[in-house]
Design an enzyme around this catalytic site. Structure first.
Site, PDB file in Angstrom:
ATOM      1  N   CYS A   1       5.961  -0.054   7.246  1.00 59.64           N
ATOM      2  CA  CYS A   1       5.586   1.078   6.398  1.00 59.64           C
ATOM      3  C   CYS A   1       6.806   1.497   5.597  1.00 59.64           C
ATOM      4  O   CYS A   1       7.916   1.547   6.136  1.00 59.64           O
ATOM      5  CB  CYS A   1       5.111   2.218   7.294  1.00 59.64           C
ATOM      6  SG  CYS A   1       4.664   3.700   6.375  1.00 59.64           S
ATOM      7  N   LEU A   2       6.592   1.806   4.321  1.00 62.87           N
ATOM      8  CA  LEU A   2       7.710   2.211   3.469  1.00 62.87           C
ATOM      9  C   LEU A   2       8.332   3.522   3.960  1.00 62.87           C
ATOM     10  O   LEU A   2       9.480   3.803   3.666  1.00 62.87           O
ATOM     11  CB  LEU A   2       7.245   2.349   2.011  1.00 62.87           C
ATOM     12  CG  LEU A   2       6.733   1.048   1.377  1.00 62.87           C
ATOM     13  CD1 LEU A   2       6.178   1.318  -0.014  1.00 62.87           C
ATOM     14  CD2 LEU A   2       7.820  -0.007   1.328  1.00 62.87           C
TER      15      LEU A   2
ATOM     16  N   GLY B   1       0.838  -1.200   0.000  1.00 62.45           N
ATOM     17  CA  GLY B   1       0.000   0.000   0.000  1.00 62.45           C
ATOM     18  C   GLY B   1       0.865   1.240   0.000  1.00 62.45           C
ATOM     19  O   GLY B   1       2.015   1.201   0.453  1.00 62.45           O
TER      20      GLY B   1
ATOM     21  N   GLN C   1       2.995   9.951   1.155  1.00 59.64           N
ATOM     22  CA  GLN C   1       4.320   9.325   1.274  1.00 59.64           C
ATOM     23  C   GLN C   1       5.257   9.675   0.119  1.00 59.64           C
ATOM     24  O   GLN C   1       6.458   9.463   0.219  1.00 59.64           O
ATOM     25  CB  GLN C   1       4.177   7.795   1.337  1.00 59.64           C
ATOM     26  CG  GLN C   1       3.530   7.309   2.617  1.00 59.64           C
ATOM     27  CD  GLN C   1       3.382   5.811   2.586  1.00 59.64           C
ATOM     28  OE1 GLN C   1       2.420   5.266   2.066  1.00 59.64           O
ATOM     29  NE2 GLN C   1       4.380   5.107   3.117  1.00 59.64           N
TER      30      GLN C   1
ATOM     31  N   HIS D   1      -4.437   1.814   7.572  1.00 62.33           N
ATOM     32  CA  HIS D   1      -3.052   2.329   7.605  1.00 62.33           C
ATOM     33  C   HIS D   1      -2.869   3.428   6.551  1.00 62.33           C
ATOM     34  O   HIS D   1      -2.321   4.494   6.841  1.00 62.33           O
ATOM     35  CB  HIS D   1      -2.102   1.151   7.358  1.00 62.33           C
ATOM     36  CG  HIS D   1      -0.645   1.504   7.277  1.00 62.33           C
ATOM     37  ND1 HIS D   1       0.298   0.960   8.127  1.00 62.33           N
ATOM     38  CD2 HIS D   1       0.037   2.307   6.424  1.00 62.33           C
ATOM     39  CE1 HIS D   1       1.498   1.447   7.801  1.00 62.33           C
ATOM     40  NE2 HIS D   1       1.374   2.260   6.763  1.00 62.33           N
ATOM     41  N   GLU D   2      -3.355   3.172   5.331  1.00 58.65           N
ATOM     42  CA  GLU D   2      -3.161   4.151   4.249  1.00 58.65           C
ATOM     43  C   GLU D   2      -4.014   5.404   4.468  1.00 58.65           C
ATOM     44  O   GLU D   2      -3.559   6.513   4.205  1.00 58.65           O
ATOM     45  CB  GLU D   2      -3.473   3.529   2.882  1.00 58.65           C
ATOM     46  CG  GLU D   2      -2.607   2.323   2.505  1.00 58.65           C
ATOM     47  CD  GLU D   2      -1.122   2.529   2.698  1.00 58.65           C
ATOM     48  OE1 GLU D   2      -0.631   3.665   2.543  1.00 58.65           O
ATOM     49  OE2 GLU D   2      -0.426   1.545   3.038  1.00 58.65           O
TER      50      GLU D   2
END
Ligand code: NI
Length: 172
Positions: free
Chosen positions: A93-94, A46, A51, A135-136
């Site tokens: 998370c990225l 995601g 981000q 989360h997103e």
């Protein structure tokens, strides 16, 4: 398509509340395509526009990011309209590299938003999909999963990042 740079904690852009989109346009389609490519390349399941430094309410996700089973989804202006139950899953998370922690969230959610054509859609998710959606959408409100873990764990993580940043600046 192009790969976008993923902003990492503690980049302040990650704390920004993203703006809703009034209408879809070709530049938005390009952003969504680039976000999907960036998510697959990372790899991740995601990604929120926040981000990649764009504070717009757009998310992309795919629970099967491997080459053979790819089926990317995007949602514009996503909004949780129903939520029930509780589950605790491990998240990463990225934008929060090399860190994973369990996070308690709703077990089932119904999300309303627009698809890439600007048509209203609803997505129901449970299990991993429910967590990914929450989360997103959190990213669009400037919230990271580390904001949802215990204060002690968060403090330890922040200390680790500060140490790493300090070592990096000493090395250069
Ligand atoms: Ni994330």
């Amino acid at each position: 398509m192009a790969l976008l740079e993923i902003c990492k904690y503690p980049d302040p852009v990650l704390q920004k509340k993203a703006k809703p989109l009034k209408e879809t346009d070709p530049s938005l389609e390009k952003l969504i395509e680039d976000m999907i490519e960036t998510m697959y390349h990372a790899p991740g399941i995601g990604l929120a526009a926040t981000q990649v430094g764009k504070p717009l309410r757009v998310i992309v996700f795919d629970l099967n990011p491997r080459e053979e089973g790819r089926n990317p989804s995007c949602l514009i202006n996503p909004e949780i309209i129903e939520a029930e139950g509780e589950q605790t899953l491990e998240e990463g998370c990225l934008s929060v590299p090399e860190y994973f922690s369990e996070v308690k969230r709703k077990a089932k959610v119904k999300v309303r938003g627009l698809n890439i054509q600007g048509k209203a859609v609803e997505i129901c998710g449970e299990g991993v999909l429910a967590t990914v959606l929450q989360h997103e959408i959190d990213h669009l409100d400037g919230i990271l999963f580390i904001d949802r873990i215990s204060a002690l764990k968060r403090a330890l993580y922040k200390k680790r990042v500060q140490k790493k940043l300090k070592n990096q600046s000493e090395a250069t």
